[in-house]
Design a protein around this motif. Sequence first.
Motif, PDB file in Angstrom:
ATOM      1  N   LYS A 170      38.077 -43.459  21.172  1.00  0.00           N
ATOM      2  CA  LYS A 170      36.748 -43.475  20.556  1.00  0.00           C
ATOM      3  C   LYS A 170      36.496 -42.151  19.856  1.00  0.00           C
ATOM      4  CE  LYS A 170      34.836 -46.584  24.039  1.00  0.00           C
ATOM      5  NZ  LYS A 170      33.810 -46.763  25.103  1.00  0.00           N
ATOM      6  N   PRO A 171      36.022 -42.193  18.613  1.00  0.00           N
ATOM      7  CA  PRO A 171      35.752 -40.932  17.917  1.00  0.00           C
ATOM      8  C   PRO A 171      34.593 -40.186  18.566  1.00  0.00           C
ATOM      9  CG  PRO A 171      34.898 -42.784  16.659  1.00  0.00           C
ATOM     10  CD  PRO A 171      35.693 -43.371  17.794  1.00  0.00           C
ATOM     11  N   SER A 172      34.690 -38.875  18.588  1.00  0.00           N
ATOM     12  CA  SER A 172      33.591 -38.075  19.126  1.00  0.00           C
ATOM     13  C   SER A 172      32.459 -38.047  18.110  1.00  0.00           C
ATOM     14  CB  SER A 172      34.064 -36.648  19.396  1.00  0.00           C
ATOM     15  OG  SER A 172      34.279 -35.969  18.155  1.00  0.00           O
ATOM     16  N   GLY A 173      31.360 -37.459  18.496  1.00  0.00           N
ATOM     17  CA  GLY A 173      30.217 -37.356  17.587  1.00  0.00           C
ATOM     18  C   GLY A 173      30.306 -36.150  16.678  1.00  0.00           C
ATOM     19  N   TYR A 174      31.484 -35.513  16.630  1.00  0.00           N
ATOM     20  CA  TYR A 174      31.628 -34.297  15.838  1.00  0.00           C
ATOM     21  C   TYR A 174      32.701 -34.449  14.772  1.00  0.00           C
ATOM     22  CZ  TYR A 174      29.157 -32.681  19.965  1.00  0.00           C
ATOM     23  OH  TYR A 174      28.240 -32.553  20.979  1.00  0.00           O
ATOM     24  N   GLU A 175      32.560 -33.684  13.714  1.00  0.00           N
ATOM     25  CA  GLU A 175      33.535 -33.706  12.631  1.00  0.00           C
ATOM     26  C   GLU A 175      34.863 -33.122  13.118  1.00  0.00           C
ATOM     27  OE1 GLU A 175      33.785 -34.826   9.643  1.00  0.00           O
ATOM     28  OE2 GLU A 175      31.738 -35.535   9.283  1.00  0.00           O
ATOM     29  N   PRO A 176      35.959 -33.831  12.903  1.00  0.00           N
ATOM     30  CA  PRO A 176      37.266 -33.262  13.257  1.00  0.00           C
ATOM     31  C   PRO A 176      37.630 -32.152  12.285  1.00  0.00           C
ATOM     32  CG  PRO A 176      37.553 -35.348  12.128  1.00  0.00           C
ATOM     33  CD  PRO A 176      36.071 -35.195  12.357  1.00  0.00           C
ATOM     34  N   PHE A 177      38.438 -31.214  12.723  1.00  0.00           N
ATOM     35  CA  PHE A 177      38.855 -30.097  11.880  1.00  0.00           C
ATOM     36  C   PHE A 177      39.641 -30.630  10.684  1.00  0.00           C
ATOM     37  CE2 PHE A 177      41.987 -26.517  11.158  1.00  0.00           C
ATOM     38  CZ  PHE A 177      41.064 -25.705  10.499  1.00  0.00           C
ATOM     39  N   PRO A 178      39.189 -30.355   9.453  1.00  0.00           N
ATOM     40  CA  PRO A 178      39.878 -30.909   8.269  1.00  0.00           C
ATOM     41  C   PRO A 178      41.079 -30.099   7.806  1.00  0.00           C
ATOM     42  CG  PRO A 178      37.911 -29.737   7.587  1.00  0.00           C
ATOM     43  CD  PRO A 178      37.929 -29.684   9.096  1.00  0.00           C
ATOM     44  N   GLY A 179      41.343 -28.967   8.476  1.00  0.00           N
ATOM     45  CA  GLY A 179      42.467 -28.125   8.078  1.00  0.00           C
ATOM     46  C   GLY A 179      41.994 -26.913   7.282  1.00  0.00           C
ATOM     47  N   ALA A 180      42.654 -25.781   7.469  1.00  0.00           N
ATOM     48  CA  ALA A 180      42.230 -24.538   6.822  1.00  0.00           C
ATOM     49  C   ALA A 180      42.263 -24.637   5.303  1.00  0.00           C
ATOM     50  CB  ALA A 180      43.120 -23.388   7.296  1.00  0.00           C
ATOM     51  N   GLY A 239      35.948 -15.396   9.226  1.00  0.00           N
ATOM     52  CA  GLY A 239      35.073 -16.250   8.435  1.00  0.00           C
ATOM     53  C   GLY A 239      35.705 -17.556   8.001  1.00  0.00           C
ATOM     54  N   TRP A 240      37.011 -17.711   8.265  1.00  0.00           N
ATOM     55  CA  TRP A 240      37.678 -18.964   7.926  1.00  0.00           C
ATOM     56  C   TRP A 240      37.768 -19.850   9.163  1.00  0.00           C
ATOM     57  CZ3 TRP A 240      38.028 -20.208   3.088  1.00  0.00           C
ATOM     58  CH2 TRP A 240      38.200 -19.227   2.121  1.00  0.00           C
ATOM     59  N   PRO A 241      37.321 -21.099   9.076  1.00  0.00           N
ATOM     60  CA  PRO A 241      37.423 -21.984  10.241  1.00  0.00           C
ATOM     61  C   PRO A 241      38.871 -22.248  10.636  1.00  0.00           C
ATOM     62  CG  PRO A 241      35.839 -22.849   8.656  1.00  0.00           C
ATOM     63  CD  PRO A 241      36.571 -21.722   7.978  1.00  0.00           C
ATOM     64  N   GLY A 242      39.140 -22.148  11.916  1.00  0.00           N
ATOM     65  CA  GLY A 242      40.390 -22.592  12.516  1.00  0.00           C
ATOM     66  C   GLY A 242      40.055 -23.729  13.466  1.00  0.00           C
ATOM     67  N   LYS A 243      41.038 -24.436  13.933  1.00  0.00           N
ATOM     68  CA  LYS A 243      40.755 -25.608  14.764  1.00  0.00           C
ATOM     69  C   LYS A 243      39.967 -25.254  16.019  1.00  0.00           C
ATOM     70  CE  LYS A 243      42.733 -29.803  16.734  1.00  0.00           C
ATOM     71  NZ  LYS A 243      41.716 -29.866  17.782  1.00  0.00           N
ATOM     72  N   ALA A 244      40.360 -24.152  16.688  1.00  0.00           N
ATOM     73  CA  ALA A 244      39.695 -23.793  17.945  1.00  0.00           C
ATOM     74  C   ALA A 244      38.222 -23.472  17.716  1.00  0.00           C
ATOM     75  CB  ALA A 244      40.406 -22.623  18.605  1.00  0.00           C
ATOM     76  N   THR A 245      37.935 -22.657  16.697  1.00  0.00           N
ATOM     77  CA  THR A 245      36.537 -22.290  16.462  1.00  0.00           C
ATOM     78  C   THR A 245      35.736 -23.473  15.904  1.00  0.00           C
ATOM     79  OG1 THR A 245      37.001 -21.423  14.232  1.00  0.00           O
ATOM     80  CG2 THR A 245      37.152 -19.880  16.081  1.00  0.00           C
ATOM     81  N   TRP A 246      36.377 -24.292  15.069  1.00  0.00           N
ATOM     82  CA  TRP A 246      35.683 -25.452  14.517  1.00  0.00           C
ATOM     83  C   TRP A 246      35.299 -26.440  15.626  1.00  0.00           C
ATOM     84  CZ3 TRP A 246      33.595 -26.615   9.907  1.00  0.00           C
ATOM     85  CH2 TRP A 246      33.237 -27.937   9.660  1.00  0.00           C
ATOM     86  N   ASP A 247      36.236 -26.698  16.526  1.00  0.00           N
ATOM     87  CA  ASP A 247      35.943 -27.617  17.621  1.00  0.00           C
ATOM     88  C   ASP A 247      34.841 -27.060  18.520  1.00  0.00           C
ATOM     89  OD1 ASP A 247      37.886 -29.325  16.675  1.00  0.00           O
ATOM     90  OD2 ASP A 247      39.396 -28.781  18.172  1.00  0.00           O
ATOM     91  N   ALA A 248      34.826 -25.736  18.695  1.00  0.00           N
ATOM     92  CA  ALA A 248      33.804 -25.121  19.535  1.00  0.00           C
ATOM     93  C   ALA A 248      32.426 -25.147  18.865  1.00  0.00           C
ATOM     94  CB  ALA A 248      34.202 -23.679  19.856  1.00  0.00           C
ATOM     95  N   LEU A 249      32.376 -25.078  17.528  1.00  0.00           N
ATOM     96  CA  LEU A 249      31.107 -25.106  16.815  1.00  0.00           C
ATOM     97  C   LEU A 249      30.422 -26.474  16.919  1.00  0.00           C
ATOM     98  CD1 LEU A 249      29.040 -23.655  14.979  1.00  0.00           C
ATOM     99  CD2 LEU A 249      30.431 -24.395  13.018  1.00  0.00           C
ATOM    100  N   LYS A 250      31.199 -27.529  16.982  1.00  0.00           N
ATOM    101  CA  LYS A 250      30.682 -28.900  17.137  1.00  0.00           C
ATOM    102  C   LYS A 250      29.743 -29.293  15.986  1.00  0.00           C
ATOM    103  CE  LYS A 250      31.087 -28.907  22.180  1.00  0.00           C
ATOM    104  NZ  LYS A 250      32.384 -29.608  22.144  1.00  0.00           N
ATOM    105  N   VAL A 251      30.327 -29.418  14.813  1.00  0.00           N
ATOM    106  CA  VAL A 251      29.577 -29.861  13.635  1.00  0.00           C
ATOM    107  C   VAL A 251      29.366 -31.381  13.730  1.00  0.00           C
ATOM    108  CG1 VAL A 251      29.632 -30.085  11.118  1.00  0.00           C
ATOM    109  CG2 VAL A 251      30.557 -28.019  12.218  1.00  0.00           C
ATOM    110  N   PRO A 252      28.130 -31.863  13.661  1.00  0.00           N
ATOM    111  CA  PRO A 252      27.873 -33.293  13.770  1.00  0.00           C
ATOM    112  C   PRO A 252      28.557 -34.074  12.655  1.00  0.00           C
ATOM    113  CG  PRO A 252      25.844 -32.043  14.043  1.00  0.00           C
ATOM    114  CD  PRO A 252      26.878 -31.073  13.567  1.00  0.00           C
ATOM    115  N   ARG A 253      28.969 -35.281  12.995  1.00  0.00           N
ATOM    116  CA  ARG A 253      29.606 -36.144  11.988  1.00  0.00           C
ATOM    117  C   ARG A 253      28.641 -36.459  10.872  1.00  0.00           C
ATOM    118  NH1 ARG A 253      34.447 -38.790  12.501  1.00  0.00           N
ATOM    119  NH2 ARG A 253      35.551 -38.473  14.460  1.00  0.00           N
ATOM    120  N   THR A 254      29.195 -36.569   9.672  1.00  0.00           N
ATOM    121  CA  THR A 254      28.373 -36.877   8.496  1.00  0.00           C
ATOM    122  C   THR A 254      28.462 -38.333   8.109  1.00  0.00           C
ATOM    123  OG1 THR A 254      30.190 -36.275   7.009  1.00  0.00           O
ATOM    124  CG2 THR A 254      28.646 -34.544   7.623  1.00  0.00           C
TER     125      THR A 254
END
Length: 255
Positions: A170-180, A239-254
């Motif tokens: 099941k997809p989470s409620g957050y945006e997956p990391f799209p890659g640097a 200032g550049w998102p990486g997977k670890a920091t992006w997952d920790a930020l928890k950006v809501p899905r769009t």
Amino acid sequence: MARFSGATWKPIAINHKKGGQDSVQGVVVHIMAGTLPGTDSWFRNPKAQASSHFGTGKDGRLWQWVDTADRAWAQAGGNRTWLSIENEGEGGDALTSAQMDRCAEVLAWAHKTHGVPLQVASSPSGRGLGYHAMGGKAWGSHPLCPGSRIIAQLPEIVKRAKALIGEKPKPSGYEPFPGAAWFKKNPRSPVVTAMGKRLVAVGCSAYQSGPGPQWTDADKASYAKWQRKNGYRGIDADGWPGKATWDALKVPRTS
């Protein structure tokens, strides 16, 4: 009679109870403190007073010693209602990927054959994929079996079992990391806007919307502020998102 066709059948004549499996709550993961052939030999010794339904080798071999209609002698008070799978290795080891695959295959089969839920169990009253230490004194007091590294692998084994039966995660409620590279190409996207709003919400107000959704210097500065605020330093706070920091930020899905 319940034998898994994906396992090599290695029946033992002793050290188990014929027809003694009352029910099946789940599958218990063990570590052998030895090799697959050595454990096979031990289970055939009357002095052992021990057995297991299944066993894996580091190279991916999977053996079945006891029919799952019968009670193996693997975890004392848990024998009546739990199946068992011994894994080649020593205390402190992690399972190889091949061993995790075989454990996942056993779990998926137990799900189809015995109705075992595809989830991690953490106590004898639970159901799913458990581990020997969770039974405490009633299960023979084995706090180091199978060890913390293997316990940490149980969710991945469940994930692989779900994939085997075709269950999609099941997809989470957050945006997956799209890659640097996605950010470095300065895309115009609602994801960037959602990220900016999230940064504002967590107190990094340096975010300013550019001319339409896009990655701007303001976004980069705000993201770096959030990284530093959460203990990241050096290259991890550039200032550049990486997977670890992006997952920790928890950006809501769009979407």
